[in-house]
Design a protein around this motif. Structure first.
Motif, PDB file in Angstrom:
ATOM      1  N   ARG A  38     -55.653  -6.755 -63.549  1.00  0.00           N
ATOM      2  CA  ARG A  38     -55.076  -5.955 -62.468  1.00  0.00           C
ATOM      3  C   ARG A  38     -54.650  -6.861 -61.333  1.00  0.00           C
ATOM      4  O   ARG A  38     -55.171  -7.967 -61.166  1.00  0.00           O
ATOM      5  CB  ARG A  38     -56.076  -4.909 -61.971  1.00  0.00           C
ATOM      6  CG  ARG A  38     -57.311  -5.481 -61.285  1.00  0.00           C
ATOM      7  CD  ARG A  38     -58.298  -4.363 -60.979  1.00  0.00           C
ATOM      8  NE  ARG A  38     -59.491  -4.867 -60.291  1.00  0.00           N
ATOM      9  CZ  ARG A  38     -60.555  -4.128 -60.033  1.00  0.00           C
ATOM     10  NH1 ARG A  38     -60.605  -2.854 -60.414  1.00  0.00           N
ATOM     11  NH2 ARG A  38     -61.580  -4.661 -59.397  1.00  0.00           N
ATOM     12  N   GLN A  39     -53.696  -6.356 -60.564  1.00  0.00           N
ATOM     13  CA  GLN A  39     -53.211  -7.110 -59.412  1.00  0.00           C
ATOM     14  C   GLN A  39     -52.904  -6.157 -58.278  1.00  0.00           C
ATOM     15  O   GLN A  39     -52.086  -5.239 -58.424  1.00  0.00           O
ATOM     16  CB  GLN A  39     -51.960  -7.915 -59.778  1.00  0.00           C
ATOM     17  CG  GLN A  39     -51.511  -8.854 -58.675  1.00  0.00           C
ATOM     18  CD  GLN A  39     -50.473  -9.844 -59.154  1.00  0.00           C
ATOM     19  OE1 GLN A  39     -49.794  -9.630 -60.155  1.00  0.00           O
ATOM     20  NE2 GLN A  39     -50.341 -10.960 -58.449  1.00  0.00           N
ATOM     21  N   ALA A  40     -53.587  -6.384 -57.173  1.00  0.00           N
ATOM     22  CA  ALA A  40     -53.356  -5.618 -55.959  1.00  0.00           C
ATOM     23  C   ALA A  40     -52.382  -6.401 -55.082  1.00  0.00           C
ATOM     24  O   ALA A  40     -52.274  -7.629 -55.202  1.00  0.00           O
ATOM     25  CB  ALA A  40     -54.669  -5.382 -55.233  1.00  0.00           C
ATOM     26  N   PRO A  41     -51.688  -5.711 -54.179  1.00  0.00           N
ATOM     27  CA  PRO A  41     -50.733  -6.398 -53.298  1.00  0.00           C
ATOM     28  C   PRO A  41     -51.387  -7.525 -52.519  1.00  0.00           C
ATOM     29  O   PRO A  41     -52.464  -7.351 -51.940  1.00  0.00           O
ATOM     30  CB  PRO A  41     -50.262  -5.272 -52.372  1.00  0.00           C
ATOM     31  CG  PRO A  41     -50.449  -4.033 -53.160  1.00  0.00           C
ATOM     32  CD  PRO A  41     -51.672  -4.251 -53.978  1.00  0.00           C
ATOM     33  N   GLY A  42     -50.768  -8.698 -52.548  1.00  0.00           N
ATOM     34  CA  GLY A  42     -51.275  -9.824 -51.797  1.00  0.00           C
ATOM     35  C   GLY A  42     -52.454 -10.532 -52.421  1.00  0.00           C
ATOM     36  O   GLY A  42     -53.036 -11.433 -51.801  1.00  0.00           O
ATOM     37  N   ARG A  43     -52.825 -10.121 -53.637  1.00  0.00           N
ATOM     38  CA  ARG A  43     -53.992 -10.717 -54.292  1.00  0.00           C
ATOM     39  C   ARG A  43     -53.612 -11.327 -55.628  1.00  0.00           C
ATOM     40  O   ARG A  43     -52.582 -10.988 -56.219  1.00  0.00           O
ATOM     41  CB  ARG A  43     -55.090  -9.674 -54.474  1.00  0.00           C
ATOM     42  CG  ARG A  43     -55.575  -9.070 -53.180  1.00  0.00           C
ATOM     43  CD  ARG A  43     -56.775  -8.186 -53.394  1.00  0.00           C
ATOM     44  NE  ARG A  43     -57.934  -8.952 -53.884  1.00  0.00           N
ATOM     45  CZ  ARG A  43     -59.126  -8.424 -54.096  1.00  0.00           C
ATOM     46  NH1 ARG A  43     -59.323  -7.137 -53.869  1.00  0.00           N
ATOM     47  NH2 ARG A  43     -60.117  -9.155 -54.532  1.00  0.00           N
ATOM     48  N   GLU A  44     -54.447 -12.223 -56.101  1.00  0.00           N
ATOM     49  CA  GLU A  44     -54.239 -12.831 -57.397  1.00  0.00           C
ATOM     50  C   GLU A  44     -54.486 -11.791 -58.502  1.00  0.00           C
ATOM     51  O   GLU A  44     -55.282 -10.853 -58.332  1.00  0.00           O
ATOM     52  CB  GLU A  44     -55.215 -13.994 -57.596  1.00  0.00           C
ATOM     53  CG  GLU A  44     -55.019 -15.154 -56.642  1.00  0.00           C
ATOM     54  CD  GLU A  44     -53.776 -15.948 -56.990  1.00  0.00           C
ATOM     55  OE1 GLU A  44     -53.092 -16.412 -56.054  1.00  0.00           O
ATOM     56  OE2 GLU A  44     -53.491 -16.115 -58.194  1.00  0.00           O
ATOM     57  N   ARG A  45     -53.826 -12.010 -59.623  1.00  0.00           N
ATOM     58  CA  ARG A  45     -54.112 -11.149 -60.774  1.00  0.00           C
ATOM     59  C   ARG A  45     -55.519 -11.471 -61.267  1.00  0.00           C
ATOM     60  O   ARG A  45     -55.875 -12.649 -61.411  1.00  0.00           O
ATOM     61  CB  ARG A  45     -53.092 -11.404 -61.883  1.00  0.00           C
ATOM     62  CG  ARG A  45     -53.117 -10.396 -62.995  1.00  0.00           C
ATOM     63  CD  ARG A  45     -51.879 -10.515 -63.858  1.00  0.00           C
ATOM     64  NE  ARG A  45     -50.667 -10.214 -63.108  1.00  0.00           N
ATOM     65  CZ  ARG A  45     -49.466 -10.122 -63.645  1.00  0.00           C
ATOM     66  NH1 ARG A  45     -49.305 -10.319 -64.952  1.00  0.00           N
ATOM     67  NH2 ARG A  45     -48.412  -9.857 -62.914  1.00  0.00           N
ATOM     68  N   GLU A  46     -56.307 -10.443 -61.530  1.00  0.00           N
ATOM     69  CA  GLU A  46     -57.698 -10.671 -61.910  1.00  0.00           C
ATOM     70  C   GLU A  46     -58.054  -9.974 -63.208  1.00  0.00           C
ATOM     71  O   GLU A  46     -57.521  -8.905 -63.531  1.00  0.00           O
ATOM     72  CB  GLU A  46     -58.654 -10.209 -60.799  1.00  0.00           C
ATOM     73  CG  GLU A  46     -58.645  -8.728 -60.527  1.00  0.00           C
ATOM     74  CD  GLU A  46     -59.733  -8.323 -59.533  1.00  0.00           C
ATOM     75  OE1 GLU A  46     -60.588  -9.148 -59.182  1.00  0.00           O
ATOM     76  OE2 GLU A  46     -59.711  -7.141 -59.122  1.00  0.00           O
ATOM     77  N   PHE A  47     -58.969 -10.595 -63.905  1.00  0.00           N
ATOM     78  CA  PHE A  47     -59.463 -10.052 -65.167  1.00  0.00           C
ATOM     79  C   PHE A  47     -60.308  -8.819 -64.915  1.00  0.00           C
ATOM     80  O   PHE A  47     -61.090  -8.776 -63.954  1.00  0.00           O
ATOM     81  CB  PHE A  47     -60.298 -11.121 -65.875  1.00  0.00           C
ATOM     82  CG  PHE A  47     -61.049 -10.631 -67.069  1.00  0.00           C
ATOM     83  CD1 PHE A  47     -62.398 -10.316 -66.973  1.00  0.00           C
ATOM     84  CD2 PHE A  47     -60.417 -10.473 -68.289  1.00  0.00           C
ATOM     85  CE1 PHE A  47     -63.106  -9.875 -68.069  1.00  0.00           C
ATOM     86  CE2 PHE A  47     -61.116 -10.019 -69.391  1.00  0.00           C
ATOM     87  CZ  PHE A  47     -62.467  -9.723 -69.279  1.00  0.00           C
TER      88      PHE A  47
END
Length: 123
Positions: A38-47
């Motif tokens: 998943r990826q939230a605005p302004g954040r790295e894509r995370e497992f």
């Protein structure tokens, strides 16, 4: 080649549930490790979660353990992610990804991925 299409995202209130699905087309779906990121605005894509070829091995990010459950149906070429007790911090675009080999929590290790489905959680 494997094509992945996510569905099931939406807008819910905190504490609610959603179930994401990822439908795969192509050959040898059962040969692939399947994961959600998943990826939230302004954040790295995370497992978020991963499942091995035969459903016998699953792995979760600490932030979703006990709330999310990954599963797969190889006969339907589909992987699922029921999400319970959703929190505002779970809001993100959720991506399905596939790779051959071992489970990995690193996005770049994956060979195929979908376009994503938006999950929004209001507080």
């Amino acid at each position: 080649q494997l094509q992945l299409v996510e569905s099931g995202g939406g807008l819910v209130q905190a504490g609610a549930s959603l179930k994401l699905s990822c439908a795969a087309s192509g050959r040898a779906f059962s040969d692939y490790v399947m994961s959600w990121f998943r990826q939230a605005p302004g954040r790295e894509r995370e497992f978020v979660a991963a499942i091995g070829w035969s459903s016998g091995h699953t792995y979760y990010a600490d932030s979703v353990k006990g709330r999310f459950t990954i599963s797969r149906d190889n006969a339907k070429n589909t992987v699922y992610l029921p999400m319970n007790s959703l929190k505002p911090e779970d809001a993100a675009v959720y991506y399905c990804a596939a790779r051959r080999g071992a489970i990995s929590t690193v996005w770049d290790d994956y060979e195929h991925w979908g376009q994503g489905t938006q999950v929004t959680v209001s507080s």
